[in-house]
Write a protein that holds these residues in place. Structure first.
Motif, mmCIF file in Angstrom:
data_model
loop_
_atom_site.group_PDB
_atom_site.id
_atom_site.type_symbol
_atom_site.label_atom_id
_atom_site.label_comp_id
_atom_site.label_asym_id
_atom_site.label_seq_id
_atom_site.Cartn_x
_atom_site.Cartn_y
_atom_site.Cartn_z
ATOM 1 N N ARG A 39 -25.118 -10.976 -5.088
ATOM 2 C CA ARG A 39 -25.767 -12.183 -4.649
ATOM 3 C C ARG A 39 -26.317 -11.970 -3.307
ATOM 4 O O ARG A 39 -26.499 -12.966 -2.753
ATOM 5 N N THR A 40 -26.565 -10.732 -3.071
ATOM 6 C CA THR A 40 -27.521 -10.342 -1.907
ATOM 7 C C THR A 40 -28.852 -10.850 -1.854
ATOM 8 O O THR A 40 -29.463 -10.091 -3.021
ATOM 9 N N VAL A 41 -29.424 -11.486 -1.269
ATOM 10 C CA VAL A 41 -31.020 -11.303 -1.027
ATOM 11 C C VAL A 41 -31.429 -11.513 0.350
ATOM 12 O O VAL A 41 -31.497 -12.402 0.953
ATOM 13 N N GLY A 42 -31.409 -10.370 1.110
ATOM 14 C CA GLY A 42 -31.831 -10.094 2.403
ATOM 15 C C GLY A 42 -32.935 -9.313 2.631
ATOM 16 O O GLY A 42 -33.645 -8.686 1.719
ATOM 17 N N LEU A 43 -33.246 -9.307 4.018
ATOM 18 C CA LEU A 43 -34.466 -8.469 4.352
ATOM 19 C C LEU A 43 -33.878 -7.488 5.418
ATOM 20 O O LEU A 43 -33.537 -7.885 6.525
ATOM 21 N N HIS A 44 -34.191 -6.153 4.929
ATOM 22 C CA HIS A 44 -33.627 -5.064 6.008
ATOM 23 C C HIS A 44 -34.672 -4.953 6.978
ATOM 24 O O HIS A 44 -35.645 -4.720 6.772
ATOM 25 N N GLN A 45 -34.153 -5.117 8.219
ATOM 26 C CA GLN A 45 -35.359 -5.322 9.421
ATOM 27 C C GLN A 45 -35.372 -3.973 10.270
ATOM 28 O O GLN A 45 -36.451 -3.554 10.371
ATOM 29 N N LYS A 46 -34.234 -3.644 10.505
ATOM 30 C CA LYS A 46 -34.306 -2.306 11.494
ATOM 31 C C LYS A 46 -33.085 -1.457 11.225
ATOM 32 O O LYS A 46 -32.036 -1.792 10.418
ATOM 33 N N GLU A 47 -33.337 -0.078 11.634
ATOM 34 C CA GLU A 47 -32.326 0.885 11.267
ATOM 35 C C GLU A 47 -32.249 1.852 12.213
ATOM 36 O O GLU A 47 -33.226 2.408 12.804
ATOM 37 N N GLU A 48 -31.076 2.094 12.731
ATOM 38 C CA GLU A 48 -30.843 3.263 13.930
ATOM 39 C C GLU A 48 -29.569 4.143 13.427
ATOM 40 O O GLU A 48 -28.654 3.680 12.880
ATOM 41 N N ILE A 49 -30.265 5.340 13.311
ATOM 42 C CA ILE A 49 -29.093 6.315 12.731
ATOM 43 C C ILE A 49 -28.923 7.680 13.565
ATOM 44 O O ILE A 49 -30.051 8.236 14.151
ATOM 45 N N TRP A 50 -27.727 8.207 13.876
ATOM 46 C CA TRP A 50 -27.546 9.081 14.470
ATOM 47 C C TRP A 50 -26.801 10.357 13.677
ATOM 48 O O TRP A 50 -25.857 9.979 12.898
ATOM 49 N N PHE A 51 -27.183 11.575 13.395
ATOM 50 C CA PHE A 51 -26.682 12.565 12.711
ATOM 51 C C PHE A 51 -25.926 13.508 13.868
ATOM 52 O O PHE A 51 -26.603 14.095 14.419
ATOM 53 N N VAL A 52 -24.851 13.561 13.563
ATOM 54 C CA VAL A 52 -23.882 14.184 14.597
ATOM 55 C C VAL A 52 -23.381 15.491 14.275
ATOM 56 O O VAL A 52 -23.310 16.554 14.867
ATOM 57 N N ASN A 53 -22.939 15.739 12.953
ATOM 58 C CA ASN A 53 -22.641 16.849 12.343
ATOM 59 C C ASN A 53 -22.916 17.048 10.809
ATOM 60 O O ASN A 53 -22.970 15.954 10.068
ATOM 61 N N PRO A 54 -23.067 18.096 10.215
ATOM 62 C CA PRO A 54 -23.458 18.417 8.749
ATOM 63 C C PRO A 54 -22.127 18.050 8.114
ATOM 64 O O PRO A 54 -21.062 18.326 8.652
ATOM 65 N N GLY A 108 -35.046 22.120 11.950
ATOM 66 C CA GLY A 108 -34.294 23.250 11.319
ATOM 67 C C GLY A 108 -32.764 22.660 11.833
ATOM 68 O O GLY A 108 -32.537 21.426 11.756
ATOM 69 N N GLU A 109 -32.105 23.781 11.915
ATOM 70 C CA GLU A 109 -30.449 23.282 12.120
ATOM 71 C C GLU A 109 -30.008 22.176 12.900
ATOM 72 O O GLU A 109 -29.342 21.666 12.459
ATOM 73 N N SER A 110 -30.839 22.368 14.028
ATOM 74 C CA SER A 110 -30.329 21.232 15.162
ATOM 75 C C SER A 110 -30.581 19.918 14.892
ATOM 76 O O SER A 110 -29.886 19.055 15.135
ATOM 77 N N TRP A 111 -31.415 19.494 13.777
ATOM 78 C CA TRP A 111 -31.535 18.158 13.477
ATOM 79 C C TRP A 111 -30.292 17.664 12.984
ATOM 80 O O TRP A 111 -29.848 16.580 13.194
ATOM 81 N N HIS A 112 -29.597 18.497 12.185
ATOM 82 C CA HIS A 112 -28.023 17.969 11.647
ATOM 83 C C HIS A 112 -27.180 17.498 12.611
ATOM 84 O O HIS A 112 -25.970 17.282 12.323
ATOM 85 N N THR A 113 -27.285 18.019 13.958
ATOM 86 C CA THR A 113 -26.308 17.753 14.813
ATOM 87 C C THR A 113 -26.753 17.039 16.065
ATOM 88 O O THR A 113 -26.142 16.501 16.910
ATOM 89 N N SER A 114 -28.183 16.786 16.036
ATOM 90 C CA SER A 114 -29.085 15.775 17.275
ATOM 91 C C SER A 114 -29.928 14.884 16.607
ATOM 92 O O SER A 114 -30.499 14.377 17.628
ATOM 93 N N GLY A 115 -30.243 14.888 15.306
ATOM 94 C CA GLY A 115 -31.188 14.128 15.044
ATOM 95 C C GLY A 115 -30.892 12.397 14.993
ATOM 96 O O GLY A 115 -29.817 12.028 14.865
ATOM 97 N N TRP A 116 -31.835 11.809 15.410
ATOM 98 C CA TRP A 116 -31.977 10.254 15.863
ATOM 99 C C TRP A 116 -33.203 9.630 15.203
ATOM 100 O O TRP A 116 -34.313 10.451 15.347
ATOM 101 N N ILE A 117 -33.104 8.561 14.724
ATOM 102 C CA ILE A 117 -34.190 7.742 13.892
ATOM 103 C C ILE A 117 -33.798 6.270 14.230
ATOM 104 O O ILE A 117 -32.782 5.698 14.013
ATOM 105 N N LYS A 118 -34.925 5.676 14.665
ATOM 106 C CA LYS A 118 -34.902 4.231 14.787
ATOM 107 C C LYS A 118 -36.124 3.869 14.210
ATOM 108 O O LYS A 118 -37.369 3.855 14.589
#
Length: 309
Positions: A78-93, A248-258
């Motif tokens: 029954r979900t009809v929403g609008l995803h507006q923003k996303e913030e995500i941290w990749f801390v460990n693989p 490279g590898e450090s993305w998987h322990t320090s990557g951040w996206i907003k």
């Protein structure tokens, strides 16, 4: 037609959202089947995830699971929403066969210009050690005024706060991998995606009883869209793939996206993911990132950062 409503779950409306109510933990095993679903849905067959020697699963797919964690309490059909923003941290693989605990809660809900917004803060941890793998904050409109026509988009020249400018330096050659002497203004090699219905359905939980605007054209048309549409989170996952290849590898322990999602992506669209280096600060690389469709329209834009390798 048989009713798709699950009477054991709440109707997913802004009024029904309970702030600070714990949701989860939900236990998920990131086994080979989970990994294969993720690689297929994201069209990401990077060596880290696919092949006999691959040791990890795609962490962005855990981010997708976290976005959907509310569905353990609120009925996704029954979900009809609008995803507006996303913030995500990749801390460990995330190693293959990890048992994950997903947990979260709504930390805020508010009204703005007649629209009801919710903020959902979640994380994925190791079920045994408690090690943090992914943290995510999602903002969604869950009350939509009657005069808002869904699916029309609203991209602008500056699509997100902070004046992210999706300006591509045509005179420069895109760079495939980050180097020691990376300079501001450097364009990252773009990543092109063309989401198909089968991928969108797997990404959006079509292996369960879910019927939504991403998996069912009838539901999408009823909601005011012209076709099924990809989750905004798919764009964030694609941006993550592009930057993982670059950093490279450090993305998987320090990557951040907003990211902010500003225009729908429909099945079969061609989406070009782009990034330009904005600043190199000690060991941190900062980016402006965005996605645009085959018509040159911006569908999502935002920021990203990661440590140098």
């Amino acid at each position: 037609m048989m009713s798709r409503i699950n009477p054991e779950l709440r109707e997913p409306t802004w009024e029904n959202v309970v702030v600070d109510e714990p949701i989860g933990p939900l236990t998920v095993k990131a086994d080979e089947a989970w990994r294969r679903r993720a690689c297929f849905a994201l069209d990401d067959y990077s060596p880290d995830y696919f092949g006999e020697t691959a040791a990890f699963v795609p962490a962005p797919m855990a981010g997708r699971d976290l976005v959907a964690l509310f569905c353990s309490v609120y009925d996704p059909s029954r979900t009809v929403g609008l995803h507006q923003k996303e913030e995500i941290w990749f801390v460990n693989p995330i190693p293959l066969d990890t048992e994950l605990h997903y947990s979260g809660k709504y930390t805020d809900k508010y009204m703005k210009r007649g629209k009801g917004y919710t903020v959902f803060d979640t994380e994925a941890r190791d079920a045994i050690s408690g090690k943090l793998y992914v943290r995510q904050i999602s903002t969604e409109i869950m009350r939509i005024p009657d005069n808002i026509q869904l699916g029309t988009g609203g991209a602008s020249k500056t699509p997100v706060e902070g004046h992210v400018q999706p300006l591509w330096p045509e005179h420069l050659t895109p760079v495939e991998r980050a180097s020691e002497h990376l300079a501001p203004g450097t364009p990252v090699k773009p990543l092109i995606k063309c989401p198909q219905q089968a991928q969108m359905t797997v990404f959006s939980g079509g292996n369960t009883q879910w019927y939504n605007i991403h998996t069912d054209r009838e539901v999408a048309l009823k909601a005011g869209f012209r076709d099924t549409l990809a989750q905004g989170m798919m764009e964030t996952c694609w941006i993550a793939e592009m930057l993982a290849r670059f950093i490279g590898e450090s993305w998987h322990t320090s990557g951040w996206i907003k990211m902010a999602y500003v225009k729908p992506v429909f099945r079969g669209d061609t989406i070009i993911c782009k990034a330009v280096v904005q600043e190199v600060e000690d060991e941190l690389i900062k980016f402006h990132v965005w996605a645009e469709n085959q018509h040159g329209e911006i569908t999502a834009a935002g920021w990203a950062s990661a440590n140098k390798n």
